[in-house]
Write a protein that holds these residues in place. Structure first.
Motif, PDB file in Angstrom:
ATOM      1  N   MET A   1       0.715  -1.073   0.007  1.00 35.78           N
ATOM      2  CA  MET A   1      -0.153  -0.070  -0.118  1.00 35.78           C
ATOM      3  C   MET A   1       0.896   1.344   0.232  1.00 35.78           C
ATOM      4  SD  MET A   1      -3.133   1.014   2.369  1.00 35.78           S
ATOM      5  CE  MET A   1      -2.283   1.543   3.951  1.00 35.78           C
ATOM      6  N   GLU A   2       0.421   2.140  -0.872  1.00 40.82           N
ATOM      7  CA  GLU A   2       1.355   3.360  -1.027  1.00 40.82           C
ATOM      8  C   GLU A   2      -0.021   4.610  -1.186  1.00 40.82           C
ATOM      9  OE1 GLU A   2       4.529   6.119  -3.499  1.00 40.82           O
ATOM     10  OE2 GLU A   2       4.713   3.596  -3.180  1.00 40.82           O
ATOM     11  N   ILE A   3       0.256   5.644  -0.124  1.00 38.05           N
ATOM     12  CA  ILE A   3      -0.633   6.610  -0.222  1.00 38.05           C
ATOM     13  C   ILE A   3       0.121   7.954  -0.176  1.00 38.05           C
ATOM     14  CG2 ILE A   3      -2.609   8.004   1.013  1.00 38.05           C
ATOM     15  CD1 ILE A   3      -3.063   5.184   2.479  1.00 38.05           C
ATOM     16  N   ASP A   4      -0.307   8.930  -1.199  1.00 37.57           N
ATOM     17  CA  ASP A   4       0.362  10.337  -1.057  1.00 37.57           C
ATOM     18  C   ASP A   4      -0.753  11.272  -1.105  1.00 37.57           C
ATOM     19  OD1 ASP A   4      -0.733  10.248  -3.592  1.00 37.57           O
ATOM     20  OD2 ASP A   4       1.581  10.194  -4.694  1.00 37.57           O
ATOM     21  N   PHE A   5      -0.148  12.595  -0.966  1.00 34.06           N
ATOM     22  CA  PHE A   5      -0.937  13.776  -0.752  1.00 34.06           C
ATOM     23  C   PHE A   5      -0.334  15.001  -1.424  1.00 34.06           C
ATOM     24  CE2 PHE A   5      -1.743  11.731   3.726  1.00 34.06           C
ATOM     25  CZ  PHE A   5      -3.312  11.097   3.302  1.00 34.06           C
ATOM     26  N   PRO A   6      -0.994  15.897  -2.012  1.00 31.18           N
ATOM     27  CA  PRO A   6      -0.666  17.050  -2.366  1.00 31.18           C
ATOM     28  C   PRO A   6       0.403  17.925  -1.508  1.00 31.18           C
ATOM     29  CG  PRO A   6      -3.034  17.135  -3.082  1.00 31.18           C
ATOM     30  CD  PRO A   6      -2.692  16.212  -1.968  1.00 31.18           C
TER      31      PRO A   6
END
Length: 356
Positions: free
Chosen positions: A13-18
């Motif tokens: 799992m990988e999650i990114d944000f601005p």
């Protein structure tokens, strides 16, 4: 394919944000993997900003994944191409502030999440869950009339009443008094285990994590560094970060000896694996507070620099003759003054070492 007993499975799992400046994106969770079996209690443990609460939001369905997948009971609920709505996931949530409705009674709070049931059935099911958390005598009370620990149990009963597949707990003890947390964590574990509930919580407090969880994942920088049972985390940390994060300890320098021992300022210790190729080399030895024993008759002396009263014991910070500071748990009837020298000896059953 997951084992039939695996309830929650997270893969890569990988999650990114601005980013805050609007240029590019920031990775919040990176290459995270974990499995939880039916009835197992897991915990993500880490300091603020490590990504642990983001993982809970992703499991709930509130955060999209950049890569990887989340499966519940072998059903894909999140991936790059799949996104099951939060209300379709059969996941319950207990928030930091418990989020109880102040204008509703305890019974009404629990019944609130049972809208799919007929009105009469709602009340009886809510009452059954109040009994399971030992609060049936508080059914007509309002949240403000309860203690923090009782409010917590109501919030847990409300989350469990719809019988979700998984309960998520976001820092469930953070609003409670420190001295209550471990006891309430143990109570919560008993309730979850008695009802065969699978749960995942996040916390920054290792003592809470150890009191409630079967498996703990130490997180840093959006990654789970080690996912293991508490005993293994404490006695067999995979790297310095985990060793330093778990327990109260310090690294002190040691020199590998020809008899497969390491010599430190306090004496020689038996190494657990073969270090015959490292004779004469410097390694770091982890000394935790429970590795040092107070002994009035010991010729080895250390100066009391600081002390913290913990009830049954003191946590002493002790300075060795070299100036190195170590920790020791000492029974509280041994009340020594700051600046006093006391006798100590090594009491290590399991040695943890690291080389650069």
């Amino acid at each position: 394919m997951n084992s039939a007993s695996t309830l929650l499975s997270i893969k890569n799992m990988e999650i990114d944000f601005p980013s805050r400046d609007g240029h590019g994106r920031v990775t919040a969770v990176k290459d995270l993997n974990l499995d939880l079996a039916q009835g197992e209690i897991g915990c993500l443990l880490g300091s603020s900003g490590c990504g642990k609460s983001t993982v809970l939001r992703a499991i709930c369905g509130f955060e999209p994944l950049k890569t990887g997948e989340i499966a519940l009971r072998d059903k894909m609920v999140s991936s790059q191409s799949v996104h099951v709505a939060p209300n379709q996931r059969r996941v319950g949530m207990v928030f930091q502030d418990f989020a109880l409705f102040p204008h509703l009674t305890v019974l009404q709070n629990i019944a609130f999440g049972l809208k799919d049931l007929p009105a009469q059935k709602r009340s009886s099911v809510a009452m059954e869950w109040l009994k399971r958390v030992s609060l049936s005598d508080k059914a007509q009370a309002y949240p403000h009339e309860l203690s923090g620990g009782q409010q917590q149990r109501v919030a847990l009963a409300r989350a469990m009443a719809p019988e979700p597949d998984l309960i998520l707990l976001d820092e469930p003890f953070s609003s409670l008094d420190i001295e209550l947390r471990e006891r309430l964590a143990s109570e919560m574990r008993d309730i979850l285990k008695a009802n065969n509930i699978t749960a995942l919580l996040v916390t920054h407090d290792q003592y809470e994590a150890f009191a409630i969880a079967d498996k703990v994942g130490v997180m840093s920088g959006g990654q789970v560094i080690q996912w293991d049972i508490p005993y293994e985390l404490y006695h067999k940390p995979v790297n310095r970060y985990v060793a330093d994060f778990i327990g109260r300890g310090v690294f002190i320098k040691g020199i590998v000896q020809s008899n497969n021992k390491v010599k430190i300022e306090l004496g020689e210790l038996e190494l657990e694996r073969d270090h015959s190729k490292d004779i004469g080399k410097e390694i770091d030895v982890l000394l935790r507070a429970d590795d040092i024993q107070h002994d009035d008759n010991s010729p080895m002396q250390a100066e009391v620099v600081r002390k913290t009263f913990r009830g049954a014991d003191f946590l002493y910070t002790l300075k060795l003759s070299s100036g190195t500071e170590i920790y020791a748990f000492v029974p509280s009837h041994h009340d020594h003054a700051i600046g006093e020298k006391i006798g100590i000896q090594l009491g290590i059953d399991h040695i943890v070492t690291f080389q650069d």
